[in-house]
Each structure stands twice: as structure tokens, then as C-alpha cells.
Design a protein around this motif. Sequence first.
Motif, mmCIF file in Angstrom:
data_model
loop_
_atom_site.group_PDB
_atom_site.id
_atom_site.type_symbol
_atom_site.label_atom_id
_atom_site.label_comp_id
_atom_site.label_asym_id
_atom_site.label_seq_id
_atom_site.Cartn_x
_atom_site.Cartn_y
_atom_site.Cartn_z
ATOM 1 N N PRO A 53 0.755 -1.125 0.037
ATOM 2 C CA PRO A 53 -0.129 0.135 0.082
ATOM 3 C C PRO A 53 0.987 1.104 0.048
ATOM 4 N N TRP A 54 0.177 2.497 0.253
ATOM 5 C CA TRP A 54 0.778 3.651 0.098
ATOM 6 C C TRP A 54 0.978 4.423 1.232
ATOM 7 N N ASN A 55 0.856 3.885 2.316
ATOM 8 C CA ASN A 55 0.785 4.804 3.658
ATOM 9 C C ASN A 55 2.133 4.662 4.299
ATOM 10 N N TYR A 56 3.054 3.484 4.302
ATOM 11 C CA TYR A 56 4.390 3.553 4.624
ATOM 12 C C TYR A 56 5.126 2.967 3.466
ATOM 13 N N LEU A 114 7.635 -7.392 -7.103
ATOM 14 C CA LEU A 114 7.189 -6.297 -6.129
ATOM 15 C C LEU A 114 6.209 -5.605 -7.002
ATOM 16 N N LYS A 115 5.033 -5.408 -6.508
ATOM 17 C CA LYS A 115 3.996 -4.310 -7.155
ATOM 18 C C LYS A 115 3.610 -3.349 -6.083
ATOM 19 N N PRO A 116 4.342 -2.169 -5.978
ATOM 20 C CA PRO A 116 4.177 -1.239 -4.891
ATOM 21 C C PRO A 116 2.823 -0.414 -5.339
ATOM 22 N N SER A 117 2.289 0.357 -4.501
ATOM 23 C CA SER A 117 1.088 1.073 -4.635
ATOM 24 C C SER A 117 1.486 2.258 -5.759
ATOM 25 N N GLU A 118 0.229 2.290 -6.565
ATOM 26 C CA GLU A 118 0.591 3.154 -7.748
ATOM 27 C C GLU A 118 0.353 4.769 -7.376
ATOM 28 N N LEU A 119 -0.012 4.992 -6.005
ATOM 29 C CA LEU A 119 -0.134 6.252 -5.701
ATOM 30 C C LEU A 119 1.408 6.628 -5.102
ATOM 31 N N GLY A 129 -1.313 -5.471 -10.462
ATOM 32 C CA GLY A 129 -1.655 -6.204 -9.314
ATOM 33 C C GLY A 129 -2.295 -7.357 -9.850
ATOM 34 N N GLN A 130 -3.550 -7.388 -10.552
ATOM 35 C CA GLN A 130 -4.160 -8.553 -10.538
ATOM 36 C C GLN A 130 -3.631 -9.616 -11.421
ATOM 37 N N PRO A 131 -2.903 -9.157 -12.411
ATOM 38 C CA PRO A 131 -2.210 -10.340 -13.010
ATOM 39 C C PRO A 131 -1.190 -10.883 -12.546
ATOM 40 N N ALA A 171 1.920 -12.039 -0.997
ATOM 41 C CA ALA A 171 2.236 -11.413 0.256
ATOM 42 C C ALA A 171 1.392 -9.818 -0.016
ATOM 43 N N PHE A 172 0.477 -9.745 0.660
ATOM 44 C CA PHE A 172 -0.299 -8.497 0.278
ATOM 45 C C PHE A 172 -0.570 -7.826 1.694
ATOM 46 N N THR A 173 -0.551 -6.259 1.182
ATOM 47 C CA THR A 173 -1.076 -5.284 2.445
ATOM 48 C C THR A 173 -1.772 -4.353 1.809
ATOM 49 N N LYS A 180 -10.092 -9.997 -2.995
ATOM 50 C CA LYS A 180 -9.879 -10.490 -4.412
ATOM 51 C C LYS A 180 -8.502 -11.113 -4.447
ATOM 52 N N VAL A 181 -7.671 -10.782 -3.841
ATOM 53 C CA VAL A 181 -6.158 -11.511 -3.763
ATOM 54 C C VAL A 181 -6.374 -12.990 -3.492
ATOM 55 N N MET A 182 -7.094 -13.045 -2.441
ATOM 56 C CA MET A 182 -7.156 -14.483 -1.891
ATOM 57 C C MET A 182 -8.084 -15.306 -2.981
ATOM 58 N N GLU A 196 -2.219 -8.599 4.949
ATOM 59 C CA GLU A 196 -2.162 -7.679 6.113
ATOM 60 C C GLU A 196 -3.124 -6.777 5.819
ATOM 61 N N LEU A 197 -4.307 -6.784 6.450
ATOM 62 C CA LEU A 197 -5.419 -5.999 6.181
ATOM 63 C C LEU A 197 -5.690 -4.762 6.867
ATOM 64 N N GLY A 198 -7.025 -4.041 6.877
ATOM 65 C CA GLY A 198 -7.341 -3.041 7.793
ATOM 66 C C GLY A 198 -7.631 -3.227 9.083
ATOM 67 N N VAL A 226 -3.067 4.687 9.132
ATOM 68 C CA VAL A 226 -2.067 3.720 9.640
ATOM 69 C C VAL A 226 -3.161 2.520 9.937
ATOM 70 N N CYS A 227 -2.648 1.343 9.542
ATOM 71 C CA CYS A 227 -3.767 0.169 9.563
ATOM 72 C C CYS A 227 -4.156 -0.103 10.720
ATOM 73 N N SER A 228 -3.254 0.097 11.902
ATOM 74 C CA SER A 228 -3.322 -0.193 13.432
ATOM 75 C C SER A 228 -3.807 0.929 13.982
ATOM 76 N N GLU A 231 -16.706 1.463 10.554
ATOM 77 C CA GLU A 231 -15.796 1.154 9.494
ATOM 78 C C GLU A 231 -14.608 2.001 9.394
ATOM 79 N N GLU A 232 -13.493 1.659 8.708
ATOM 80 C CA GLU A 232 -12.170 2.215 8.680
ATOM 81 C C GLU A 232 -12.240 3.392 7.821
ATOM 82 N N ILE A 233 -11.807 4.536 8.368
ATOM 83 C CA ILE A 233 -11.891 5.815 7.765
ATOM 84 C C ILE A 233 -10.412 6.085 7.110
HETATM 85 P P1 NAD Z 1 -5.581 -1.102 -1.520
HETATM 86 O O1 NAD Z 1 -6.294 -2.350 -1.084
HETATM 87 O O2 NAD Z 1 -6.495 -0.150 -2.234
HETATM 88 O O3 NAD Z 1 -4.325 -1.272 -2.432
HETATM 89 C C1 NAD Z 1 -3.338 -1.954 -1.889
HETATM 90 C C2 NAD Z 1 -2.431 -2.604 -3.241
HETATM 91 O O4 NAD Z 1 -3.436 -3.399 -3.726
HETATM 92 C C3 NAD Z 1 -2.120 -1.449 -4.023
HETATM 93 O O5 NAD Z 1 -0.675 -1.746 -4.480
HETATM 94 C C4 NAD Z 1 -3.108 -1.636 -5.020
HETATM 95 O O6 NAD Z 1 -2.504 -1.252 -6.668
HETATM 96 C C5 NAD Z 1 -3.371 -3.040 -5.253
HETATM 97 N N1 NAD Z 1 -4.396 -3.547 -5.811
HETATM 98 C C6 NAD Z 1 -5.658 -2.983 -6.100
HETATM 99 N N2 NAD Z 1 -6.664 -3.817 -6.633
HETATM 100 C C7 NAD Z 1 -5.816 -5.011 -6.806
HETATM 101 C C8 NAD Z 1 -6.268 -6.144 -7.530
HETATM 102 N N3 NAD Z 1 -7.716 -6.429 -7.960
HETATM 103 N N4 NAD Z 1 -5.472 -7.227 -7.583
HETATM 104 C C9 NAD Z 1 -4.238 -7.046 -6.887
HETATM 105 N N5 NAD Z 1 -3.788 -5.768 -6.408
HETATM 106 C C10 NAD Z 1 -4.565 -4.821 -6.354
HETATM 107 O O7 NAD Z 1 -5.053 -0.408 -0.225
HETATM 108 P P2 NAD Z 1 -4.385 1.043 -0.053
HETATM 109 O O8 NAD Z 1 -5.410 1.929 -0.133
HETATM 110 O O9 NAD Z 1 -3.288 1.151 -0.776
HETATM 111 O O10 NAD Z 1 -3.945 0.964 1.612
HETATM 112 C C11 NAD Z 1 -4.562 0.977 2.550
HETATM 113 C C12 NAD Z 1 -5.212 -0.004 3.117
HETATM 114 O O11 NAD Z 1 -4.032 -0.864 3.642
HETATM 115 C C13 NAD Z 1 -6.012 0.060 4.589
HETATM 116 O O12 NAD Z 1 -7.232 -0.593 4.519
HETATM 117 C C14 NAD Z 1 -4.968 -0.254 5.461
HETATM 118 O O13 NAD Z 1 -5.697 -0.579 6.825
HETATM 119 C C15 NAD Z 1 -4.366 -1.270 4.953
HETATM 120 N N6 NAD Z 1 -2.956 -1.655 5.620
HETATM 121 C C16 NAD Z 1 -2.686 -2.528 6.486
HETATM 122 C C17 NAD Z 1 -1.490 -2.828 7.147
HETATM 123 C C18 NAD Z 1 -1.305 -3.829 7.873
HETATM 124 O O14 NAD Z 1 -0.068 -4.365 8.153
HETATM 125 N N7 NAD Z 1 -2.488 -4.696 8.237
HETATM 126 C C19 NAD Z 1 -0.508 -2.075 6.880
HETATM 127 C C20 NAD Z 1 -0.534 -0.840 5.980
HETATM 128 C C21 NAD Z 1 -1.964 -0.524 5.277
#
Ligand code: NAD
Length: 492
Positions: A152-155, A176-181, A214-216, A227-229, A237-239, A252-254, A285-287, A384-386
Amino acid sequence: MRDKLFIDGKWEKPRRGGTLDVIDPATEEIIHRAPAATYDDIDRAVKAARIAFDSGPWPRLSGTERAVYLRAIAEKIEERRHALARLEVTDNGKPLPEALWDIDDAAGCFRYYAGLAEELDANPEETIAVGDTRFTARAIREPLGIVGAITPWNYPLLMVSWKVAPALAAGCTMVLKPSELTPLTAMELGAIAEEIELPPGVLNIVTGTGQDAGQPLTEHPLVDKLAFTGSVPTGRKVMMAGAQDIKNISLELGGKSPFVVFADSDIEKAVEWIMFGIFWNQGQVCSATSRVLVEEPIYEAVVKRLCEEVAKIKIGNGLDDGTLLGPIVSKGQYDKILTAIDRARQDGATIAAGGGRPAGFNSGYFIEPTVLTDMSEDSYVWREEIFGPVVCVKPFADEADAVRMANDSRFGLAAAVMSTDKERCERVARAFRAGIVWVNCSQPTFTEAPWGGYKQSGIGRELGRWGLANYLETKQITSFDADEPWGWYIKP
Ligand code: NAD
């Protein structure tokens, strides 16, 4: 800033030549056009990682040999500390001191996993006592294979490091595919990999959108592990994509993490940790402890002091001295947060502090630090997570009430408790259904300790030795050591 993808140790233009606008959230200006990968690029990257794993040196090096590369990466990150931190600020918006802290943590993460890679050599196998003395059994650990990592983009660089460091330590190869943001610092990691002469194909970095890149990656049959965050909807969707060929998955989700403050707490300390729990990194911050529960006798006093302190937080460009709250990462997130605040208002919540765009900011995605009270337990903003600088505060009557409210969530990433009664803290810490619990604080995170969530906050753990285990397979080797015949079909 880089305009190519890092595939098989070389910089390559994306096949379709697309770009992603990288926007400075403090100014709304386009600061770079990053390469946008699509299926063809992902396919090349995955094949490079596959070859590097199946026939390259990486998984066959000793842990000690891999540790040399990991330490070299840590050193290069440290050498570029200021440049990387500034890139992070212009990409993500966070205040510079926070970005410097992230970069130091990223370097520390590579150093830590260098140590664990060496430990793999020190403990190459475990002998297993089995119930038949004619057999000996051992368990060995091997690298899991090709990892598709999505962050993701937060860290930006830190979340990348939490995956790259343990995966490389284990002997895996990665796409590795980092966030597009926020792709900028991940691309610099490609430059570092090139400088330290990491074998080609071990780490491939492809920037692109979730849908096109990401999806491909998640669907690619040659990838062994995902390995997804990120957010819960994307995690789902990843699962689902990984289920197609039963890929190993960690998520690692929200979260919507609670912070329970008992009446015996020092109010000043409580207010400080509540603020650190939600306004650090603009609350992205996810946490983040975004649901604060305060015991009734001190509820009014805590809300009052919190609002006074929140009004003093200096908002500004993350590069300006003294800034404690920067802009939100993107227009999309900015709109989502303001919509959530509006919805809270319509649902009857009180805006005790903040609640909108700060005065005097003509550009940039700035939102005031916001304190909400009087929301119902079933309201959107409470549940809900804001993912922004928005904290909900509610009173509670007693310990049982606090634990019930804290656990009443589909998330279970983190939770915090504050009290001077140690036994109560221990009881509540154990009663929380969450993977990370803070006592008398909120948010400090250590590379050595496990990180991850219960319930819909994820599957698996990152960091510590748990993070390394994410990227290892366990193999049993059992041998029949007796001279006697087995004697089941062929009687002696
Ligand atoms: P996001 O789910 O929008 O995107 C995360 C990543 O997934 C990006 O790289 C994005 O391009 C990619 N992605 C989007 N659609 C996809 C698809 N269909 N297939 C594969 N990849 C795809 O999340 P975000 O907005 O970047 O990050 C914020 C979220 O991340 C929050 O919910 C936050 O809680 C969570 N987060 C969790 C942790 C943790 O350790 N648990 C840490 C940081 C952020």
C-alpha cells in the motif's frame, strides 16, 4: 526519479508504454510520470523470478551469503536516508521527521533479517522424535519460491521492506508491485539492488495499477506465494485469485482498532497517546486506534483536553519545519474521508474538533484533525475504517462493557489499554480479539515482534521470526534406518 521497470536486473520500458501520474499531495502538482506495467511486463518479471529461483544462485546460497546482500541494501538505504525521506514526503505527504523514521526502520528491517538469514545456517534442521525407533525424522526449512508482493501507500518503503527483507533472507525471489499512488521509493530500491549486484531476477519491481499490474500478478500460475498489504476488499480479491491454484497467501489488512482508557489513567498521558494513535501519518495507519473508549468518570475531561491539544497540531507541507500533520495521500482518499465525516454528522455525531478543510489552505489534500463524539455503536463512522485523521470517542461504564465494545468489530488488527492497574491491563490485553495489543501506549512497532490481525484484519504474521516463516516451506525427511525387512506385503 525512475521511468522504467526493474525486471531481471535491468531497467525496461513497460511494453505498452503507459505512465502513472505521481502527485505531490501537498501541492496537487504532478511530480513524476512513473511507468505503468501491464500483463506482459508482469509475465516477464514473474518468468525472471522463476528462472532466478529454479536455476539461479539465490535459493542455493547459504543464509550467511544472503545476509551480505541484505546488509548491503541496509547500508545503501542509510546512505540515501535524506533523499529517500524527501521522496516519501513528496509522494505520500507525511511530515519529514516521520519519513526519516520510516527510512531508518526500513534499513533496520534489512539488517534484522540479515541476522535471521544467518540463524538459518546455525539451525539447519530439527530432529523429530517419532514413535518408532527404526525411523529417524528431521524437519528442514526451504525457501517457498516466487513471491508476488503487493503493497500500500501509507508507509511506501517500509511496507515494501517488511516483505522484501524476509523473503530474500529466506531465499525466495520476488515480483514487487508497490502502490500506484506512491511508487517512488520502491523504484529506488531497484536502483539499490542494481548497485549491490543482487543476482538478476531475484527482486523485480513493477509499478502499475491494481487492476493492470496487481491482478495479473495474483493470477499468474508461476507465482507460489502472494504477500499482500492493503484494504479488506482488495485482500478478498487477492485471496480469490490465489485460490485458483492454491497459492500460499498472507494478508495484512485494515482495522478499526479500539483504545480503552480507564478512569485511573493520567489524563495528559492518555491524551498524548490517543493523539499518537490516530494523527500520526494523518491517521493513515492500519493499526490506528480510531475508536477511543473512555471510562465515564473521566470522559468529559479527556474529550476537553483532547480537543484543546488537537487544535494546536501544526498542519502543513511535510517538508516545512514543525509540521505535525501533512496532507492526505490523494484526492480519492481526501474525498472519502470528508464524505465519512459528513455521514457521521448526518447520523447524529458531534464534531468536537476539526471536521473539514483547514482554513488558509488553497491547494493540497489537507483535512483538520477531527474528534467525533456521540455516535451510535452501529454508525458507519464507528464501525468502518476511515483511514484518516478522524477519531471517534465514546464513554463506557465498566471493564466488561469496554471489552464488549472493543471486540464488537469485524476487524481485529490492534487494540490498546491504559490504566495504572497492571492486573487489569493484563486481563484486558488478553480479552482483546486482536493480533497486536499496546498497554499504556499506542502504535510503537518493533521489527522483532509479530505483526498481523485476527478476524478480517488478515491472515499470517509479518515481522520477527514469524515474518521469516511466511517465506519458508517446511519439509520432513524421514528415513527407515533398520536392517530388517518391512514385512507388510512380502513376509520375511
Ligand atoms: P488497496 O487495497 O487499495 O491497495 C493495496 C495494493 O493493492 C495497491 O498496490 C493496489 O494497487 C493493489 N491492488 C488494488 N486492486 C488490486 C487487485 N484487484 N489485485 C491485486 N492488487 C490490487 O489499499 P491501500 O489504499 O493502498 O492501503 C490502505 C489499506 O491498507 C487500509 O485498509 C489499511 O488498513 C491497509 N494496511 C494494512 C496494513 C497492515 O499491516 N495490516 C499496513 C498498511 C496498510
